[in-house]
Motif scaffolding. Structure first.
Motif, PDB file in Angstrom:
ATOM      1  N   PHE A 314      14.218  78.968 -22.691  1.00  0.00           N
ATOM      2  CA  PHE A 314      14.170  78.191 -21.444  1.00  0.00           C
ATOM      3  C   PHE A 314      15.535  77.557 -21.195  1.00  0.00           C
ATOM      4  O   PHE A 314      16.270  77.252 -22.142  1.00  0.00           O
ATOM      5  N   ASP A 315      15.845  77.342 -19.894  1.00  0.00           N
ATOM      6  CA  ASP A 315      17.111  76.686 -19.566  1.00  0.00           C
ATOM      7  C   ASP A 315      17.053  75.210 -19.928  1.00  0.00           C
ATOM      8  O   ASP A 315      18.066  74.567 -20.143  1.00  0.00           O
ATOM      9  N   LYS A 316      15.840  74.679 -19.946  1.00  0.00           N
ATOM     10  CA  LYS A 316      15.676  73.270 -20.265  1.00  0.00           C
ATOM     11  C   LYS A 316      14.288  73.100 -20.872  1.00  0.00           C
ATOM     12  O   LYS A 316      13.346  73.758 -20.425  1.00  0.00           O
ATOM     13  N   VAL A 317      14.189  72.223 -21.880  1.00  0.00           N
ATOM     14  CA  VAL A 317      12.875  71.999 -22.497  1.00  0.00           C
ATOM     15  C   VAL A 317      12.590  70.505 -22.529  1.00  0.00           C
ATOM     16  O   VAL A 317      13.454  69.703 -22.868  1.00  0.00           O
ATOM     17  N   ILE A 318      11.375  70.143 -22.170  1.00  0.00           N
ATOM     18  CA  ILE A 318      10.952  68.741 -22.279  1.00  0.00           C
ATOM     19  C   ILE A 318       9.739  68.726 -23.201  1.00  0.00           C
ATOM     20  O   ILE A 318       8.863  69.581 -23.087  1.00  0.00           O
ATOM     21  N   GLU A 319       9.721  67.750 -24.105  1.00  0.00           N
ATOM     22  CA  GLU A 319       8.583  67.670 -25.010  1.00  0.00           C
ATOM     23  C   GLU A 319       7.777  66.430 -24.666  1.00  0.00           C
ATOM     24  O   GLU A 319       8.344  65.368 -24.428  1.00  0.00           O
ATOM     25  N   ILE A 320       6.466  66.580 -24.597  1.00  0.00           N
ATOM     26  CA  ILE A 320       5.627  65.411 -24.300  1.00  0.00           C
ATOM     27  C   ILE A 320       4.504  65.328 -25.330  1.00  0.00           C
ATOM     28  O   ILE A 320       3.785  66.301 -25.561  1.00  0.00           O
ATOM     29  N   ASP A 321       4.384  64.163 -25.922  1.00  0.00           N
ATOM     30  CA  ASP A 321       3.266  63.939 -26.833  1.00  0.00           C
ATOM     31  C   ASP A 321       2.149  63.278 -26.030  1.00  0.00           C
ATOM     32  O   ASP A 321       2.225  62.096 -25.685  1.00  0.00           O
ATOM     33  N   LEU A 322       1.132  64.056 -25.719  1.00  0.00           N
ATOM     34  CA  LEU A 322       0.053  63.553 -24.862  1.00  0.00           C
ATOM     35  C   LEU A 322      -0.649  62.359 -25.495  1.00  0.00           C
ATOM     36  O   LEU A 322      -1.129  61.465 -24.805  1.00  0.00           O
ATOM     37  N   SER A 323      -0.681  62.326 -26.830  1.00  0.00           N
ATOM     38  CA  SER A 323      -1.412  61.247 -27.511  1.00  0.00           C
ATOM     39  C   SER A 323      -0.770  59.891 -27.277  1.00  0.00           C
ATOM     40  O   SER A 323      -1.439  58.864 -27.341  1.00  0.00           O
ATOM     41  N   SER A 324       0.540  59.867 -27.005  1.00  0.00           N
ATOM     42  CA  SER A 324       1.157  58.557 -26.815  1.00  0.00           C
ATOM     43  C   SER A 324       1.586  58.310 -25.370  1.00  0.00           C
ATOM     44  O   SER A 324       2.261  57.331 -25.076  1.00  0.00           O
ATOM     45  N   LEU A 325       1.185  59.212 -24.482  1.00  0.00           N
ATOM     46  CA  LEU A 325       1.522  59.023 -23.065  1.00  0.00           C
ATOM     47  C   LEU A 325       0.730  57.842 -22.501  1.00  0.00           C
ATOM     48  O   LEU A 325      -0.396  57.591 -22.912  1.00  0.00           O
ATOM     49  N   GLU A 326       1.325  57.125 -21.542  1.00  0.00           N
ATOM     50  CA  GLU A 326       0.626  56.016 -20.876  1.00  0.00           C
ATOM     51  C   GLU A 326       0.243  56.447 -19.464  1.00  0.00           C
ATOM     52  O   GLU A 326       0.846  57.364 -18.920  1.00  0.00           O
ATOM     53  N   PRO A 327      -0.698  55.755 -18.849  1.00  0.00           N
ATOM     54  CA  PRO A 327      -0.930  56.026 -17.416  1.00  0.00           C
ATOM     55  C   PRO A 327       0.300  55.599 -16.602  1.00  0.00           C
ATOM     56  O   PRO A 327       0.923  54.574 -16.911  1.00  0.00           O
ATOM     57  N   TYR A 328       0.628  56.374 -15.594  1.00  0.00           N
ATOM     58  CA  TYR A 328       1.796  56.095 -14.757  1.00  0.00           C
ATOM     59  C   TYR A 328       1.396  55.795 -13.322  1.00  0.00           C
ATOM     60  O   TYR A 328       0.354  56.251 -12.846  1.00  0.00           O
ATOM     61  N   ILE A 329       2.267  55.058 -12.658  1.00  0.00           N
ATOM     62  CA  ILE A 329       2.095  54.823 -11.216  1.00  0.00           C
ATOM     63  C   ILE A 329       3.439  55.127 -10.570  1.00  0.00           C
ATOM     64  O   ILE A 329       4.477  54.662 -11.050  1.00  0.00           O
ATOM     65  N   ALA A 330       3.403  55.937  -9.489  1.00  0.00           N
ATOM     66  CA  ALA A 330       4.665  56.325  -8.841  1.00  0.00           C
ATOM     67  C   ALA A 330       4.716  55.800  -7.418  1.00  0.00           C
ATOM     68  O   ALA A 330       3.746  55.856  -6.686  1.00  0.00           O
ATOM     69  N   GLY A 331       5.857  55.274  -7.041  1.00  0.00           N
ATOM     70  CA  GLY A 331       6.050  54.839  -5.663  1.00  0.00           C
ATOM     71  C   GLY A 331       6.877  53.574  -5.611  1.00  0.00           C
ATOM     72  O   GLY A 331       7.301  53.076  -6.649  1.00  0.00           O
ATOM     73  N   PRO A 332       7.176  53.066  -4.437  1.00  0.00           N
ATOM     74  CA  PRO A 332       6.808  53.625  -3.136  1.00  0.00           C
ATOM     75  C   PRO A 332       7.839  54.652  -2.646  1.00  0.00           C
ATOM     76  O   PRO A 332       8.928  54.719  -3.198  1.00  0.00           O
ATOM     77  N   HIS A 333       7.454  55.399  -1.647  1.00  0.00           N
ATOM     78  CA  HIS A 333       8.362  56.254  -0.858  1.00  0.00           C
ATOM     79  C   HIS A 333       8.918  57.499  -1.526  1.00  0.00           C
ATOM     80  O   HIS A 333       9.570  58.300  -0.892  1.00  0.00           O
ATOM     81  N   THR A 334       8.748  57.647  -2.840  1.00  0.00           N
ATOM     82  CA  THR A 334       9.205  58.885  -3.477  1.00  0.00           C
ATOM     83  C   THR A 334       8.390  59.129  -4.736  1.00  0.00           C
ATOM     84  O   THR A 334       8.061  58.192  -5.462  1.00  0.00           O
ATOM     85  N   PRO A 335       8.019  60.375  -4.979  1.00  0.00           N
ATOM     86  CA  PRO A 335       7.126  60.650  -6.116  1.00  0.00           C
ATOM     87  C   PRO A 335       7.797  60.541  -7.486  1.00  0.00           C
ATOM     88  O   PRO A 335       7.115  60.541  -8.499  1.00  0.00           O
ATOM     89  N   ASP A 336       9.123  60.435  -7.512  1.00  0.00           N
ATOM     90  CA  ASP A 336       9.762  60.368  -8.830  1.00  0.00           C
ATOM     91  C   ASP A 336      10.073  58.942  -9.274  1.00  0.00           C
ATOM     92  O   ASP A 336      10.698  58.724 -10.304  1.00  0.00           O
TER      93      ASP A 336
END
Ligand code: MIC
Ligand code: SF4
Length: 762
Positions: A314-336
């Motif tokens: 892959f040109d880029k790899v991101i690793e995410i550990d689902l077990s330690s992920l938190e709930p997120y809230i995105a906004g305002p005005h842009t999804p990132d």
């Protein structure tokens, strides 16, 4: 005799696709002799000419592909069909469906709103239905559901390739399909039997480990990814998920994640085939397809070496550990603009966001699965048992009639109703500005929370002052109970009707499909006609909603000399800024009328005004469409300058067609979003970028811009541009473009459609 197109995804069709993929992969392996990602397998498996595979360079070369199907919705679909009619062709050459979802306005409740929509839009629905029957397209009536949900339930299949005239088409990646959002003309061409051209994508790998638990939902995975990669981080790349964590996410949860890959500009996103997909296929009456997929598993997942050494593939790899992920809230005005819920209260204070929420909305094509609704209902259940209601209106848009009927039967809807929720039509509604909110005064700032996928200014209710924050449906229900953005259900308490404080428990683990199966639903689909030639497609010449298209004029072979600048846009300029939706959606079949909306949301870089600028003919400040019409009347072409990721967001080709219609010669931006760049090219507008991004600063309000030596335009060669400033000085700057030889022909012919028409006429 007419052979009626098979619209359904039949086991026979799927086994042919698998045989073809297998054959192509075998040849490809000999060429490259290395392990393959899933993305490569599906793409290579659908190449028009496997011999071309050896030259494919990600991010550089164009590939020509043969999709398995096409999906259209009611607002972009109108232009597709109008363009198809102009091409002179008789029938779509591959399985194609139309879905009536965007035109239904949310006001009272599902059953009331749908009646109003049927009446208000009857002319458009009749046009879509009759043309679908004539041109061999399957037609899903209003109320059947949102395109992406209906496609997932009926048509998507692991390993398939689909294009759809909607940017969230990648939703089907949750079922292992490469599904890509495109502009209308791409769809028209593919329906006409041409191969589909795609810049061969780069590859982003997302390695999922661990398991989702507690409050954390699939939505949080994609909000986290969007935050990491930003709204342009996926441009011209396919995002491929892999690793043990993928197996812990339901098929519909995966679809939420791939749906919102659109928010990082990715070409599409995809998950490897697994048991969760098998479960979903079986519960949606596609057991035979599941069996085929089981048999062909090796072409529906990446080679094992890929997971062991992802950086290599892959040109880029991101690793995410689902077990330690938190709930997120995105906004305002842009999804990132995301943060974990634990940081939200702080952010609200720091940025002075309005803490009181006015409305909470759940559902949409992104988040209305059986699992989503069950988890949302599990939060509601707790509120109910403590005798409390939501503090603010809670609106629910089911993704499809199948989901709506099932959650009605199984009680989730009842539970949501009991805490005060209103169920809207199975349609886009408030996700796309089809939302009537008389209670909010013009200009009144307010905060809303949604489980949708976009939160651009003006998107949900047409009001730029509304600030939209996005999270998982279960979290949004919790926020509706708390009433405040700063309420953190993981730590704060609510007051029960007995006056005692209580804390919400994380939602119960929900079944990913209903144990009793999905409810059967009535007559909401119309197949293509058996006698297509007898069907007449009616367009009333005086219609205010539909207008036959006239071909755009050919390029006259002359340079663009001293054309006025119409707009220099500052910052975010999404397709919602260029061609707003909401009330304007009703005019998507009428190019002249809808063009009165162009750039109404764009921010003028010189004045910060929204939607207006200087008319170079009279020096007055006027709205952009008004100025553009005057230029057009005088026979003057004009130019637009954009910032980064210009044209982000939707696939609507009106954001390219309307400017073209009113005389836009070129858009010069710092960078483009993929679908919009293609739409500009196809409609005959020159899409150029600054070689030196800081040249953006050299553009002045009253500039007249020349683009020179156009007869020599060539792939890979810069284009000369001269800025003629008012004080008589000039600046010469260099512009880049990404046109290949073929695309240069589109420009010269006036549009890609003109080329198709010429060929058909021969
Ligand atoms: C959207 O979510 O913005 C839309 C409305 O579904 C668009 C399509 C359109 O503008 O018709 C999209 O995403 O492509
Ligand atoms: Fe409809 Fe919204 Fe989904 Fe677009 S994102 S298809 S408007 S529900």
């Amino acid at each position: 005799t007419v052979i009626r197109m098979q619209i359904e995804t039949t086991p026979d069709l799927v086994s042919k696709v698998y045989a073809k993929i297998t054959e192509n992969i075998t040849k490809y392996r000999k060429l490259v002799n290395r392990p393959l990602t899933l993305t490569e397998k599906i793409l290579v498996g659908h190449l028009d000419d496997i011999e071309s595979a050896k030259d494919l360079e990600p991010g550089k070369s164009y590939s020509f592909l043969r999709p398995d199907r096409v999906a259209l919705q009611d607002v972009t679909g109108q232009m597709v069909i109008l363009q198809f009619m102009q091409s002179g062709l008789k029938r779509s050459t591959l399985p194609t469906t139309v879905h009536c979802d965007h035109l239904i306005r949310a006001k009272v409740s599902g059953d009331v709103d749908i009646k109003v929509a049927l009446d208000e839009n009857s002319e458009v629905y009749k046009f879509l239905e009759s043309s679908s029957r004539k041109y061999g397209i399957g037609f899903w009536k209003p109320g059947a559901g949102i395109i992406h949900q209906v496609v997932l339930e009926n048509y998507a299949f692991p390993g398939g390739l689909m294009i759809g005239t909607d940017s969230h088409t990648p939703n089907a990646g949750g079922l292992g399909m490469l599904a890509v959002g495109v502009g209308g003309l791409d769809a028209t061409e593919v329906m006409a039997g041409f191969p589909w051209e795609l810049l061969y994508p780069k590859r982003i790998g997302i390695h999922l480990k661990g398991e989702l638990n507690g409050w954390v939902a699939p939505k949080d995975v994609i909000l986290y990814v969007a935050w990491k990669l930003t709204v342009s981080g996926g441009t011209n790349a396919i995002v491929e998920y892999f690793g043990p964590g993928t197996k812990s996410i339901s098929c519909t949860g995966k679809a939420t994640i791939t749906n919102m890959g659109a928010e990082i500009g990715a070409t599409c996103s995809v998950f490897p085939y697994d048991e969760k997909m098998e479960v979903y296929l079986k519960s949606t009456n596609r057991g035979q397809i599941a069996e085929l997929a089981n048999r062909y598993q090796d072409i529906l997942v990446a080679d094992p070496e890929v997971e062991q050494n992802p950086e290599k593939y892959f040109d880029k790899v991101i690793e995410i550990d689902l077990s330690s992920l938190e709930p997120y809230i995105a906004g305002p005005h842009t999804p990132d603009l995301a943060r974990p819920i634990s940081k939200l209260a702080e952010d609200v204070k720091e940025n002075k966001y309005l803490d009181t929420i006015s409305v909470a909305l759940i559902g949409s094509c992104t988040n209305s699965s059986y699992e989503d609704m069950t988890r949302a209902a599990s939060v509601a259940e707790q509120a109910k048992s403590h005798g409390i209601h939501v503090q603010i209106p809670l609106l629910v848009t089911p993704g499809s009639e199948q989901i709506r009927a099932t959650i009605e039967r199984d009680g989730q809807m009842h539970t949501l109703n009991e805490i005060g929720a209103t169920v809207l039509a199975n349609a886009c509604g408030p996700c796309i500005g089809q939302w009537n909110r008389p209670e909010i005064k013009a200009g009144e700032p307010n905060t809303i929370v949604t489980s949708f996928n976009r939160n651009f200014p003006g998107r949900n209710d047409g009001r730029r002052e509304t600030m939209a924050f996005m999270g998982s449906p279960e979290l949004i229900v919790a926020l509706a109970l708390g009433g405040k953005l700063s309420f953190n259900p993981l730590k704060d308490t609510l007051k029960g009707s007995d006056g005692k404080d209580f804390k919400l428990e994380p939602p119960k683990k929900a079944p990913e499909v209903p144990s009793k199966g999905f409810s059967n639903i009535g007559e909401i689909y119309v197949p293509p006609a058996a006698n297509p030639d007898e069907i007449e497609v009616m367009i009333n010449p005086t219609s205010g909603r539909l207008q036959k298209l006239e071909p755009f004029l050919k390029w006259d072979g002359k340079d663009f000399v001293e054309l006025p600048l119409l707009l220099k846009a500052k910052g975010k300029c999404t397709t919602d800024h260029i061609s707003p939706a909401g009330a304007w959606l009703s005019l998507r079949g009428h190019i002249d009328k809808i063009s009165d909306n162009i750039f109404l949301g764009a921010v003028n870089a010189f004045t910060n005004d929204v939607g207006k600028g200087k008319n170079q003919l009279n020096g007055n400040t006027e709205s952009f469409p008004v100025i553009a019409r005057q230029y057009k009347e005088k026979g003057l072409k004009w130019i637009v300058v954009g910032d980064n990721n210009y044209g982000e967001g939707s696939s609507r080709e009106h954001a390219a067609m309307s400017p073209r219609y009113l005389g836009c010669a070129a858009v010069i931006a710092r960078s483009f979003a993929r679908i919009h760049e293609t739409n500009l090219k196809k409609q005959g507008v020159l899409a150029l970028t600054f070689v030196n991004p800081s040249d953006y600063d050299k553009i002045q309000e009253t500039d007249k811009i020349s683009i020179l030596d156009l007869s020599q335009i060539q792939p890979g060669k810069n284009v000369k541009c001269v800025l003629n400033h008012k004080d008589g000085t000039t600046d010469e700057i260099a512009l880049k473009h990404s046109y290949n030889d073929f695309q240069i022909k589109w420009f010269k012919a006036g549009s890609a459609l003109n080329i198709m028409r010429e060929r058909e006429a021969q």
